[in-house]
Motif scaffolding. Structure first.
Motif, PDB file in Angstrom:
ATOM      1  N   MET B   1      -0.763 -17.089  41.185  1.00  0.00           N
ATOM      2  CA  MET B   1       0.472 -16.329  41.380  1.00  0.00           C
ATOM      3  C   MET B   1       0.473 -15.683  42.757  1.00  0.00           C
ATOM      4  SD  MET B   1      -0.298 -13.366  38.614  1.00  0.00           S
ATOM      5  CE  MET B   1      -1.642 -12.224  38.823  1.00  0.00           C
ATOM      6  N   PRO B   2       0.848 -16.477  43.735  1.00  0.00           N
ATOM      7  CA  PRO B   2       0.780 -15.962  45.112  1.00  0.00           C
ATOM      8  C   PRO B   2       1.748 -14.823  45.363  1.00  0.00           C
ATOM      9  CG  PRO B   2       1.818 -18.133  45.041  1.00  0.00           C
ATOM     10  CD  PRO B   2       1.305 -17.870  43.670  1.00  0.00           C
ATOM     11  N   HIS B   3       2.887 -14.795  44.617  1.00  0.00           N
ATOM     12  CA  HIS B   3       3.862 -13.743  44.907  1.00  0.00           C
ATOM     13  C   HIS B   3       3.311 -12.360  44.587  1.00  0.00           C
ATOM     14  CE1 HIS B   3       4.431 -14.522  40.627  1.00  0.00           C
ATOM     15  NE2 HIS B   3       4.791 -13.279  40.555  1.00  0.00           N
ATOM     16  N   ALA B   4       2.299 -12.289  43.725  1.00  0.00           N
ATOM     17  CA  ALA B   4       1.719 -10.992  43.394  1.00  0.00           C
ATOM     18  C   ALA B   4       1.047 -10.374  44.618  1.00  0.00           C
ATOM     19  CB  ALA B   4       0.706 -11.140  42.270  1.00  0.00           C
ATOM     20  N   TYR B   5       0.710 -11.201  45.582  1.00  0.00           N
ATOM     21  CA  TYR B   5      -0.036 -10.678  46.716  1.00  0.00           C
ATOM     22  C   TYR B   5       0.858 -10.301  47.887  1.00  0.00           C
ATOM     23  CZ  TYR B   5      -4.126 -12.083  44.202  1.00  0.00           C
ATOM     24  OH  TYR B   5      -5.088 -12.183  43.255  1.00  0.00           O
ATOM     25  N   ILE B   6       2.146 -10.665  47.797  1.00  0.00           N
ATOM     26  CA  ILE B   6       3.045 -10.347  48.912  1.00  0.00           C
ATOM     27  C   ILE B   6       3.211  -8.840  49.089  1.00  0.00           C
ATOM     28  CG2 ILE B   6       5.433 -10.504  49.695  1.00  0.00           C
ATOM     29  CD1 ILE B   6       5.427 -13.353  48.805  1.00  0.00           C
ATOM     30  N   PRO B   7       3.464  -8.083  47.985  1.00  0.00           N
ATOM     31  CA  PRO B   7       3.535  -6.634  48.161  1.00  0.00           C
ATOM     32  C   PRO B   7       2.238  -6.070  48.735  1.00  0.00           C
ATOM     33  CG  PRO B   7       4.334  -7.252  46.002  1.00  0.00           C
ATOM     34  CD  PRO B   7       3.782  -8.486  46.610  1.00  0.00           C
ATOM     35  N   ILE B   8       1.111  -6.643  48.321  1.00  0.00           N
ATOM     36  CA  ILE B   8      -0.166  -6.156  48.856  1.00  0.00           C
ATOM     37  C   ILE B   8      -0.236  -6.400  50.350  1.00  0.00           C
ATOM     38  CG2 ILE B   8      -2.660  -6.465  48.791  1.00  0.00           C
ATOM     39  CD1 ILE B   8      -2.514  -7.025  45.925  1.00  0.00           C
TER      40      ILE B   8
END
Lengths: 440, 119
Positions: B1-8
């Motif tokens: 789930m790459p989108h989980a890391y965008i906010p990070i």
């Protein structure tokens, strides 16, 4: 779970906004942790605390942060200057990013990746570069060695802290922060009651890793000792102080999430409602408590004599009233809002309590020198951490195979761990005595 | 789930911006006595490099570095194991005892030998 590769931009916007808010609020949050620490220190240790500017000196740390931003850069030889200046910034950034996965209530979390806990631990290790590079780039041999010894201490403590966390992860069966909290709700018990030994190991390890009670800071930068040195120190050394306080909050957040039930309120599985409404009875308790405290402080405003005490009581009363009203109003809005506000309240309360214990230990226990700390860490704490892991695993398997209640098996596991700890401490003690005898 | 890391990622960029802003800001707006300090510092730094030289870290640091490399790798692997433990049951326990037992035996032997006296 969404499919891989597809990144929806609108979905990222709220988390990006909360990221921005968190980063902007953090320096102040950190500063007020320092403020509260000074207040507790005053109460426990009869130390003077700053009282200006602003009521109670509340504006002091705003000024301090501004001062950091506008402070004077320190000079260094051009060769190592860049690394020397970058090192504290690395320490600070590594500590700051940890907030991104902190679950402050079910609604307030920047991101919840499936390896959240591992992510934070990795960042902690990254922060060590901040110490090591600073030592490497500083000129003197003695200073560089101090930094290396300090880094050795920090990694040892982090290993111990990670071992303590393992027992919690074992029970939760997940590394995602949100799911760890959910597991505690499902099992109807905060993990501190299942693995108190693991919690204690984490407490000791994380405290020692953070310069707080036991360890002195790298001797080279004596001006880092207190946040009040911020005004006098030149940039970027104050970043270490900031990084230190940021780490305190991050560590408290991890402990709260893994062992203390995260955003859950005490007795989270007791869900009786007030007849005829959707409001749970126990959710009213913090509202009443906060409003009661507000009333208490409001009455103190009049009974106090000095202007300063009056201001203090008025401020406390205002804060309590605000918290109580926010909690109370959220009860009537919607279930989601209620969960968000109350979750954030309980998380903040637990983190605050954990930090209070940190400061408490710092100002009441004697300071231990580094060699002694390391000796006890490697001889007692880390082996006990492994024992705790094995006994906890046995307890889980025992529950699965025999159907005994988890409460029973974990108590047996804790007793076994304590026994091992006592035996190891005795063994280490007798060994030290023998050495002393030989030395004579 | 790459989108989980965008906010990070966004968070990381913002977090990095804070010290960078402070450093650049202090350069731009800080008191202008910098050059004097720089000259003095350079002199001091050169002094200390020529005088003291660069000592090697003591035995304690190297010893702990070696111990840490082994133990931290051990612990990091255990995190993955802990997540799947509930599904594995008794088999997982046996795996743990083998995986942890081998380094722990060495650990106990070192302890008995008195190697930890170096710390």
């Amino acid at each position: 779970m969404d499919s891989f590769g597809l990144i929806s931009l609108p979905a990222a916007v709220p988390s990006a906004l909360s990221a921005m808010g968190a980063v902007l609020a953090l320096p102040l949050l950190v500063a007020y942790t320092a403020f509260i620490e000074r207040r507790i220190a005053e109460a426990m240790d009869e130390r003077a605390r700053p009282v200006t500017p602003g009521a109670l000196g509340l504006l002091r740390y705003v000024a301090r942060i501004a001062r950091v931003g506008l402070g004077q850069d320190e000079g260094q030889a051009e060769l190592r200057r860049r690394i020397f200046a970058m090192a504290p910034a690395i320490a600070l950034v590594a500590a700051l990013i940890g907030y991104a996965v902190m679950p402050v209530g079910p609604a307030f979390q920047v991101a919840d990746p499936n390896v959240g806990l591992l992510f934070i631990l990795g960042l902690g290790a990254l922060g060590i570069y901040g110490v090591l590079l600073r030592g490497e780039a500083s000129a003197g041999g003695r200073i560089a060695m101090d930094f290396v010894n300090h880094a050795a201490q920090v990694v040892s403590c982090q290993a111990a802290a990670a071992l303590g966390l393992l027992s919690g992860v074992l029970l939760a069966g997940s590394l995602a922060m949100g799911q760890i909290v959910q597991a505690q709700l499902d099992q109807g018990q905060w993990f501190i009651f299942y693995v108190p030994a693991g919690f204690f190991i984490y407490f000791v390890g994380s405290m020692a890793a953070m310069n707080r009670a036991t360890a002195e800071l790298p001797a080279a930068d004596a001006d880092l000792f207190s946040v009040d040195a911020l005004a006098d120190a030149t940039l970027p050394a104050p970043f270490y102080v900031l990084a230190d306080y940021v780490s305190v909050i991050v560590v408290a957040g991890i402990a709260t999430t893994v062992f203390l039930g995260g955003w859950l309120r005490p007795m989270a599985s007791f869900r009786d409602r007030v007849p005829g409404t959707t409001i749970e009875i126990l959710d009213i308790v913090p509202v009443v408590a906060a409003l009661g405290l507000a009333l208490f402080w409001y009455r103190r405003v009049r009974s106090h004599r000095t202007e300063m005490q009056k201001k203090a009581a008025a401020t406390a009363s205002g804060i309590c009233a605000f918290v109580g009203l926010a909690l109370g109003i959220s009860l009537f809005v919607s279930a989601a809002v209620m969960a968000a506000v109350h979750g954030a309240f309980w998380f903040g309360l637990k983190v605050g309590g954990y930090i209070y214990c940190f400061v408490w230990v710092r100002f009441t226990l004697l300071q231990v020198e580094r060699e002694r700390l390391m000796r006890q860490l490697w001889r007692i704490v880390i082996p006990v951490g492994f024992v705790n892991l094995i006994t906890t695993a046995m307890a889980v398997v025992g529950t699965q195979d025999t159907g005994l209640p988890m409460r029973l098996t974990t108590i047996a596991a804790t007793v076994a761990t304590l026994g091992a700890g006592v035996w190891l401490a005795k063994y280490a003690g007798s060994e030290a005595e023998m050495q002393a005898a030989e030395g004579e | 789930m790459p989108h989980a890391y965008i906010p990070i990622l966004i968070f990381a960029l913002l977090a990095a911006a804070f010290p960078v802003f402070c450093l650049v800001g202090s350069r731009r707006f800080g008191p202008a006595t910098l050059e004097k300090i720089e000259a003095a510092e350079e002199a001091r730094v050169e002094d200390s490099t020529t005088e003291a030289g660069r000592e090697k870290p003591g035995t304690m640091a190297s010893f702990i570095a070696a111990l840490f490399v082994i133990l931290s790798v051990e612990v990091v692997f255990l995190f993955a194991w802990a997540v799947k433990f509930a599904e594995m049951g008794g088999y997982g326990l046996i795996l743990l005892l083998i995986f942890v037992g081998i380094p722990l035996a060495g650990y106990a032997w070192l302890y008995k030998k008195g190697v930890f006296d170096a710390i």
